[in-house]
Design a protein around this motif. Sequence first.
Motif, PDB file in Angstrom:
ATOM      1  N   PHE A  35       1.291  -1.032   0.049  1.00  0.00           N
ATOM      2  CA  PHE A  35      -0.157  -0.261  -0.143  1.00  0.00           C
ATOM      3  C   PHE A  35       0.756   1.127   0.126  1.00  0.00           C
ATOM      4  CE2 PHE A  35      -2.142   3.239   2.892  1.00  0.00           C
ATOM      5  CZ  PHE A  35      -3.231   3.710   1.331  1.00  0.00           C
ATOM      6  N   ARG A  36       2.291   1.644   0.472  1.00  0.00           N
ATOM      7  CA  ARG A  36       3.051   2.132   1.306  1.00  0.00           C
ATOM      8  C   ARG A  36       3.408   2.478  -0.507  1.00  0.00           C
ATOM      9  NH1 ARG A  36       7.499   2.545   1.985  1.00  0.00           N
ATOM     10  NH2 ARG A  36       7.691   0.801   3.414  1.00  0.00           N
ATOM     11  N   GLN A  37       3.884   1.732  -0.639  1.00  0.00           N
ATOM     12  CA  GLN A  37       4.880   1.649  -2.121  1.00  0.00           C
ATOM     13  C   GLN A  37       4.167   2.523  -2.950  1.00  0.00           C
ATOM     14  OE1 GLN A  37       6.300  -2.352  -1.950  1.00  0.00           O
ATOM     15  NE2 GLN A  37       8.560  -1.379  -0.767  1.00  0.00           N
ATOM     16  N   ARG A  38       3.239   1.621  -2.995  1.00  0.00           N
ATOM     17  CA  ARG A  38       2.715   2.129  -4.301  1.00  0.00           C
ATOM     18  C   ARG A  38       1.830   3.803  -4.459  1.00  0.00           C
ATOM     19  NH1 ARG A  38      -2.296  -2.439  -6.046  1.00  0.00           N
ATOM     20  NH2 ARG A  38      -2.577  -0.553  -7.884  1.00  0.00           N
ATOM     21  N   ILE A  39       1.945   4.545  -3.309  1.00  0.00           N
ATOM     22  CA  ILE A  39       1.310   5.558  -3.555  1.00  0.00           C
ATOM     23  C   ILE A  39       2.482   6.011  -3.709  1.00  0.00           C
ATOM     24  CG2 ILE A  39       0.935   7.175  -1.609  1.00  0.00           C
ATOM     25  CD1 ILE A  39      -1.097   5.374  -0.157  1.00  0.00           C
ATOM     26  N   GLU A  40       4.060   5.835  -2.651  1.00  0.00           N
ATOM     27  CA  GLU A  40       5.474   6.705  -2.877  1.00  0.00           C
ATOM     28  C   GLU A  40       5.613   6.850  -4.285  1.00  0.00           C
ATOM     29  OE1 GLU A  40       6.825   6.178   1.678  1.00  0.00           O
ATOM     30  OE2 GLU A  40       7.283   4.852   0.553  1.00  0.00           O
ATOM     31  N   SER A  41       5.115   5.709  -4.736  1.00  0.00           N
ATOM     32  CA  SER A  41       6.014   4.892  -5.998  1.00  0.00           C
ATOM     33  C   SER A  41       5.263   6.291  -7.252  1.00  0.00           C
ATOM     34  CB  SER A  41       5.864   4.219  -6.856  1.00  0.00           C
ATOM     35  OG  SER A  41       4.612   3.640  -6.475  1.00  0.00           O
ATOM     36  N   LYS A  42       4.056   6.484  -7.091  1.00  0.00           N
ATOM     37  CA  LYS A  42       3.260   7.669  -7.554  1.00  0.00           C
ATOM     38  C   LYS A  42       3.344   8.536  -7.668  1.00  0.00           C
ATOM     39  CE  LYS A  42       0.714   4.472 -10.514  1.00  0.00           C
ATOM     40  NZ  LYS A  42       1.201   4.270 -11.561  1.00  0.00           N
ATOM     41  N   GLY A  43       3.737   9.135  -6.660  1.00  0.00           N
ATOM     42  CA  GLY A  43       4.171  10.582  -5.866  1.00  0.00           C
ATOM     43  C   GLY A  43       2.988  10.905  -5.159  1.00  0.00           C
TER      44      GLY A  43
ATOM     45  N   LYS B 200       0.367  13.555  -3.140  1.00  0.00           N
ATOM     46  CA  LYS B 200       0.560  14.130  -1.964  1.00  0.00           C
ATOM     47  C   LYS B 200      -1.113  14.590  -1.319  1.00  0.00           C
ATOM     48  CE  LYS B 200       4.499  14.278  -2.246  1.00  0.00           C
ATOM     49  NZ  LYS B 200       5.899  13.302  -1.295  1.00  0.00           N
ATOM     50  N   PRO B 201      -0.753  14.582  -0.380  1.00  0.00           N
ATOM     51  CA  PRO B 201      -2.365  14.915  -0.047  1.00  0.00           C
ATOM     52  C   PRO B 201      -2.353  16.367  -0.306  1.00  0.00           C
ATOM     53  CG  PRO B 201      -0.559  14.931   1.812  1.00  0.00           C
ATOM     54  CD  PRO B 201      -0.296  14.589   0.782  1.00  0.00           C
ATOM     55  N   LEU B 202      -3.960  16.310   0.040  1.00  0.00           N
ATOM     56  CA  LEU B 202      -3.637  18.001  -1.327  1.00  0.00           C
ATOM     57  C   LEU B 202      -3.668  18.876   0.528  1.00  0.00           C
ATOM     58  CD1 LEU B 202      -8.580  17.327  -1.720  1.00  0.00           C
ATOM     59  CD2 LEU B 202      -6.064  17.712  -3.288  1.00  0.00           C
ATOM     60  N   THR B 203      -3.997  20.217  -0.431  1.00  0.00           N
ATOM     61  CA  THR B 203      -2.960  21.622   0.485  1.00  0.00           C
ATOM     62  C   THR B 203      -4.233  22.071   1.697  1.00  0.00           C
ATOM     63  OG1 THR B 203      -1.721  22.292  -1.611  1.00  0.00           O
ATOM     64  CG2 THR B 203      -2.887  24.174   0.736  1.00  0.00           C
ATOM     65  N   PRO B 204      -3.846  21.908   2.749  1.00  0.00           N
ATOM     66  CA  PRO B 204      -5.235  22.001   3.810  1.00  0.00           C
ATOM     67  C   PRO B 204      -5.375  23.646   3.425  1.00  0.00           C
ATOM     68  CG  PRO B 204      -2.765  21.945   4.843  1.00  0.00           C
ATOM     69  CD  PRO B 204      -3.112  21.608   3.647  1.00  0.00           C
ATOM     70  N   LEU B 205      -7.137  24.147   4.020  1.00  0.00           N
ATOM     71  CA  LEU B 205      -7.802  24.865   3.496  1.00  0.00           C
ATOM     72  C   LEU B 205      -7.378  25.138   5.146  1.00  0.00           C
ATOM     73  CD1 LEU B 205     -11.294  23.661   2.408  1.00  0.00           C
ATOM     74  CD2 LEU B 205      -9.224  25.005   0.858  1.00  0.00           C
ATOM     75  N   PRO B 206      -7.659  26.954   5.007  1.00  0.00           N
ATOM     76  CA  PRO B 206      -7.457  27.745   6.247  1.00  0.00           C
ATOM     77  C   PRO B 206      -8.657  27.440   6.312  1.00  0.00           C
ATOM     78  CG  PRO B 206      -7.503  29.172   4.051  1.00  0.00           C
ATOM     79  CD  PRO B 206      -7.584  27.823   3.712  1.00  0.00           C
TER      80      PRO B 206
END
Length: 439
Positions: free
Chosen positions: A156-164, A166-172
């Motif tokens: 799970f982790r490796q497939r997420i990391e291999s695709k690069g 990243k989380p969405l930018t948090p909203l204020p």
Amino acid sequence: MRTTLYWFRNDLRLHDQRALQQAIAHAQAHGQALLLVYVHEPVQDEPTAWGFRRMGAHRRRFLADTLQDLQTSLLGLGQRLVLLHGHVAEVLPTCARAVQADTVFCEDIPAPEEQAQVQALIGAGLSVQSLCQSSLIEPGALPFAAADMPQVFTEFRQRIESKGLKPLTPLPAPTQLPAPPIDSLTALPGWTDSPFTLLQAHTGDDAHGRSNFPYTQAPCRGGETRALAHLHNYLTPPWPDRYKQTRNALQGQHTSSHWSPWLATGAVSARRIWAELQAYEHTHGSNDGTYWLWFELLWRDNFRMLHWQHGPQLYAARGLSNLPQPSHFPKDFARWCSGQTGEPIVDAGMRELAATGFTSNRMRQIVASFLVHDLSCDWRAGAAWFESQLVDFDVCSNQGNWLYVSGRGTDPRAGRRFNPSKQTQDHDAQGRYRQVWLA
């Protein structure tokens, strides 16, 4: 005047609140008032099948502080949080009718009970707009469908990391909110005037002075204000850099991030943590410690995604395994809960948990393993005790971790037994932790 209703669940904050922002936009677009509601279910006050109240005193106090902090923030914006006691399926439809609301916005939570609550509102004729906003990575952004999700965390982790990914930018946090309805809110069903009354929570400062997380002391109190202050304080050298080396320590307030209580109530978002961690790495550099903080946040995501994939099966006695029904011995379970098993490291951990509502991640693994593999008790009883006691109880992580230790989850190994003697030698060789909690 008609009303848009926002139902706070485990997202008790104003920053990075996309579901709330949708509710605000809906109210503004339709010229409606905005009613902000939190509901405390009576089932939380009732005894479980294992013989103890589902929500214990520690969780109640931390949650009450969290709600009070949110109330203070909302009052500063000309709004207020309406606190209701009752079954969601009953009080929210009645509340909606009273203020002429037909649309409810809320956080989407993948656990079965929380999903059933939403379905009950839909069955009552309400339109429910729910949005998953507690994970780091958006479920829809994952490089696989839910049905094809890797069953082992490493893949799970490796497939997420291999695709690069990243989380969405948090909203204020919003700087203004639509006004509440002008109706008398005190007439709403189940209305309660205070979070402490709602939760039957005490207000005395009596958290154990030796606690890893003294939640009645100002720096550790519940709520968004303290969550963001703690996030800032922890992301100061050298603490993040040392995280991988210190994370298995049994005590010490800077050995771990201690973000989990605020994450569990939603007082801080995982995306906000990630953004602040990225800023830290930009200034101070990345290393094994900062990477491992990302690693742990992905574990948290993994447990959420498993809920989207498997749902109620995660709560069955066999879990996802073909193992036989778990055995259970009530007297042994009671000794475990009270820290009277005769195994010193386990008893120390269980007494810390009962006294403070908190214990380290390593200690949780040790005591969970002992209950399942040494006392041969039902893992579901242990999960229920953790739910009752932990100030950082998170339904997805709690269920996922107990399945993992018991060998009834997705991991191909048959279980995770932690040898108490080895754990004592590795993590409390000098006996300092045992001395604190067994004295």
